[in-house]
Design a protein around this motif. Structure first.
Motif, short mmCIF file in Angstrom:
data_model
loop_
_atom_site.label_atom_id
_atom_site.label_comp_id
_atom_site.label_asym_id
_atom_site.label_seq_id
_atom_site.Cartn_x
_atom_site.Cartn_y
_atom_site.Cartn_z
N MET A 1 -5.07 1.95 -1.32
CA MET A 1 -5.64 1.78 0.01
C MET A 1 -5.76 3.13 0.70
O MET A 1 -5.22 3.38 1.77
N THR A 2 -6.47 4.03 0.01
CA THR A 2 -6.49 5.45 0.36
C THR A 2 -7.91 5.89 0.68
O THR A 2 -8.87 5.30 0.17
N LEU B 1 -6.91 -6.35 0.50
CA LEU B 1 -6.75 -4.91 0.66
C LEU B 1 -8.06 -4.20 0.33
O LEU B 1 -8.83 -4.65 -0.53
N ASN B 2 -8.28 -3.09 1.03
CA ASN B 2 -9.46 -2.28 0.73
C ASN B 2 -9.14 -1.31 -0.40
O ASN B 2 -8.46 -0.32 -0.21
N THR B 3 -9.62 -1.64 -1.61
CA THR B 3 -9.28 -0.85 -2.79
C THR B 3 -10.46 0.03 -3.23
O THR B 3 -10.61 0.31 -4.42
N ALA C 1 0.83 -1.20 0.00
CA ALA C 1 0.00 0.00 0.00
C ALA C 1 0.87 1.26 0.00
O ALA C 1 0.64 2.20 -0.77
N MET D 1 -4.21 4.72 6.62
CA MET D 1 -3.97 3.57 5.75
C MET D 1 -3.99 2.21 6.47
O MET D 1 -4.47 1.23 5.90
N ARG E 1 -6.92 0.12 6.15
CA ARG E 1 -7.27 -0.35 4.81
C ARG E 1 -6.30 -1.39 4.27
O ARG E 1 -6.66 -2.15 3.39
N ASP E 2 -5.06 -1.37 4.75
CA ASP E 2 -4.09 -2.33 4.19
C ASP E 2 -3.86 -3.54 5.11
O ASP E 2 -3.20 -4.48 4.70
#
Lengths: 462, 146
Positions: A260-261, B135-137, A192, B36, B39-40
């Motif tokens: 991943m933002t 991952l949250n994309t 990320a 982040m 989310r990662d």
């Protein structure tokens, strides 16, 4: 005949020649890849696609860097009204950079990439294997050393001479280029973060500081070929690069939509990158305006054609084709499709390949001692090269756009279960890829025509 | 452009504007790196995941494939390949067989080279692809085909 105002400008010549040699290599590997898109096993053992692509993109970056350096060595003494601080350093750095570049490309071609990685001790400081930053860490360090020596040489020249706006903008662009390249050394284990800061090199180069370099070169050429007052041209230069950075810095957000933002980047990126075409449009108006208001008829018509051409093609490639897929709701479907490839090709050719050929076209007759311009026959041949390459690139872009639209239609828009898989979709796009390859052959013919113009002389009266 | 708009004014807009927006960019970057971790899921980066990333890089996978849409467009997207090719139940078995079957040597088909990875390396690469698929994309890609 000596036609240089400052003798040290001559160091630009090997930079330009080497840039064009690498350009030819770039196109040859592009044709190999283009064919592999439709004949998948073509040279698959000898030159796998990933190797061909790495060579194609790395040669592009390196030949543009050679072109920018040649441009700076040519322009800065004249702008500063003094000889270059150290012509010897410039020549030494040329050989270091050329040797490192050739060794790296040979490394890509001759051994498997993983072997190259182990051989260059990538595990000590892993930076390899990321798109466009595939160079071994040792090569990256070499690039930094060359850039530092180059900036030192130019900086010392400007310090002892005249500080024009063109000089300052060019220097800011080149320093930015070196500074943002340092992010190439940051490769965290967390993908990320890796991806996020990778764009600090890639985006802040091509949609940031490189635009300053392009603007400075274009301004310099316009002053030379039109004779329009420097004050006017430099004022426009500032306006254009102000727009470029004000839109382009936060425009980086258009690469952060699907990382991943936080999702605010979808707003920030969409709004600011929607403004990114404006500076390019202004550049078109400015180039044509200045040429129309010209106070002299410069004998180098080819250089003027390149200058006008680069403004138009940069606007189309970077501006229009960029805007096409920059808004987040559109990009959701087009991200990483052939639309991206279409935009990449025309933008790089229009903004950067063409600006380097603009300065080469202007400077080479002087560097070669021919005079203000090549003979008429050579210029006609060069202009054939211009039109063939440019029209071919328009078609390459259109065919890739066709492929991209169909790809999005078949693979991205339908629901899971209905959508075609990647490979099945690729088969359906074959006709576009064939047409793209044919256009690529025309591009090569244009390039050969362009290169051959350097040997064309006036017919002897019989 | 009127005479009242001088080169000096244009220069100030350039310097002022660039610095102003660059500072905003840095501030947003700071905020982004702060949020982040949610989310990662970096807490799931095991040694195998880290090693898998290095294998991913040292074999130049990005030269043909894309990963979350970035890379080359010659071969399938791999950000979600873990889900597309079997997930928890079947991915690792599929992936091991797939890597060993290369090159497929089907005439005219795009060829993936054989990278001669060991079973452990293939497993590490699989762990990396599994972590990547989680991952949250922001909901990309639009469907399972990538």
């Amino acid at each position: 005949m000596n036609t240089l105002k400052y003798q040290s400008q001559a160091v630009a010549k090997p930079y330009f020649i080497f840039a064009l040699i690498l350009f030819v290599g770039q196109i040859l590997f592009g044709l190999v890849m283009g064919l592999q898109y439709v004949v998948g096993d073509f040279l698959a053992g000898a030159i796998p696609f990933n190797v061909a692509r790495m060579v194609h993109t790395n040669l592009l970056i390196v030949w543009l860097l050679f072109g920018f350096m040649g441009a700076a060595y040519y322009m800065v003494p004249e702008e500063s009204e003094t000889e270059l601080y150290s012509p010897k350093l410039a020549i030494v750095l040329f050989w270091i950079f050329a040797a490192a570049g050739v060794a790296t490309i040979l490394g890509y071609l001759l051994v498997p990439y993983s072997t190259l990685a182990h051989f260059t001790l990538n595990e000590l400081w892993p930076t390899m294997g990321r798109e466009f930053l595939e160079q071994p860490t040792i090569t990256k360090i070499g690039i930094v050393v060359v850039c530092l020596g180059f900036l030192f040489n130019l900086g010392m020249t400007i310090l002892k001479g005249r500080k024009t706006a063109i000089n300052m903008v060019l220097m800011t662009g080149l320093i930015g280029l070196a500074v943002f390249f340092l992010f190439a050394f940051y490769n965290p284990t967390n993908l990320a973060l890796d991806k996020y800061f990778w764009w600090f090199v890639v985006h802040l180069w091509v949609e940031g500081v490189w635009e300053l370099i392009m603007g400075a070169i274009l301004a310099y050429i316009l002053i030379k070929v039109t004779g329009v007052d420097r004050e006017v041209i430099e004022k426009w230069l500032y306006v254009i690069i102000a727009m470029a950075l004000i839109s382009g810095i936060l425009g980086t957000g258009h690469h952060f939509y699907w990382l991943m933002t936080p999702d605010y980047w979808q707003w920030v990126g969409s709004i600011f990158s929607a403004i990114e075409p404006l500076p390019f449009f202004a550049m078109v108006l400015y180039a044509f305006n200045m040429v129309n208001r010209r106070r002299r008829e410069h004998p180098n018509k080819a250089a003027t054609l390149w200058a006008l051409g680069t403004s138009v093609m940069a606007f189309l490639g970077a501006g229009v084709w960029g805007f096409l897929h920059t808004l987040a709701p559109v990009n959701y479907y087009t991200h990483g499709s052939q639309i991206t490839a279409a935009h990449g090709h025309m933008a790089f050719y229009g903004a950067y390949a063409m600006i380097v050929m603009t300065i080469i076209s202007y400077a080479m007759p002087k560097l070669r001692g021919i005079g203000e311009a090549n003979c008429n026959r050579a210029q006609v041949r060069e202009m054939w090269g211009f039109w063939l390459m440019t029209v071919a690139m328009v078609f390459i872009t259109l065919f890739l756009t066709g492929a991209g639209v169909l790809q999005v239609w078949l693979q991205r828009l339908p629901e899971s279960g209905e959508a075609l898989s990647f490979m099945v979709t690729q088969d359906k796009l074959a006709i576009f890829y064939w047409l793209r390859e044919i256009a690529g052959v025309f591009f090569l013919i244009g390039l050969i025509s362009y290169i051959s113009s350097f040997w064309v002389t006036e017919k002897k009266a019989s | 452009m009127s005479e009242r708009f001088t080169k000096g004014m244009a220069r100030n807009i350039y310097y002022g504007g660039s610095v102003f927006f660059f500072l905003i960019f840095l501030a947003l970057t700071y905020h982004t790196t702060k949020v982040m971790p949610e989310r990662d899921h970096r807490e799931n980066i095991t040694e195998a995941v880290a090693n898998g990333k290095e294998l991913w890089e040292e074999n130049n996978c990005i030269g043909c494939h894309s990963l979350i849409g970035e890379g080359a467009y010659f071969a399938p997207e791999l950000g979600n390949v873990y889900i597309r090719r079997g997930g928890e139940a079947g991915f690792k078995a599929f992936f091991n067989g797939w890597m060993k079957a290369q090159p497929l040597n089907i005439p005219g088909r795009r060829q993936m080279p054989n990278f001669h990875l060991t079973d452990k390396e293939i497993d590490d690469l699989a762990e990396f692809l599994k972590w990547t698929s989680e991952l949250n994309t922001n909901d990309w890609p639009p469907n399972i085909e990538g």
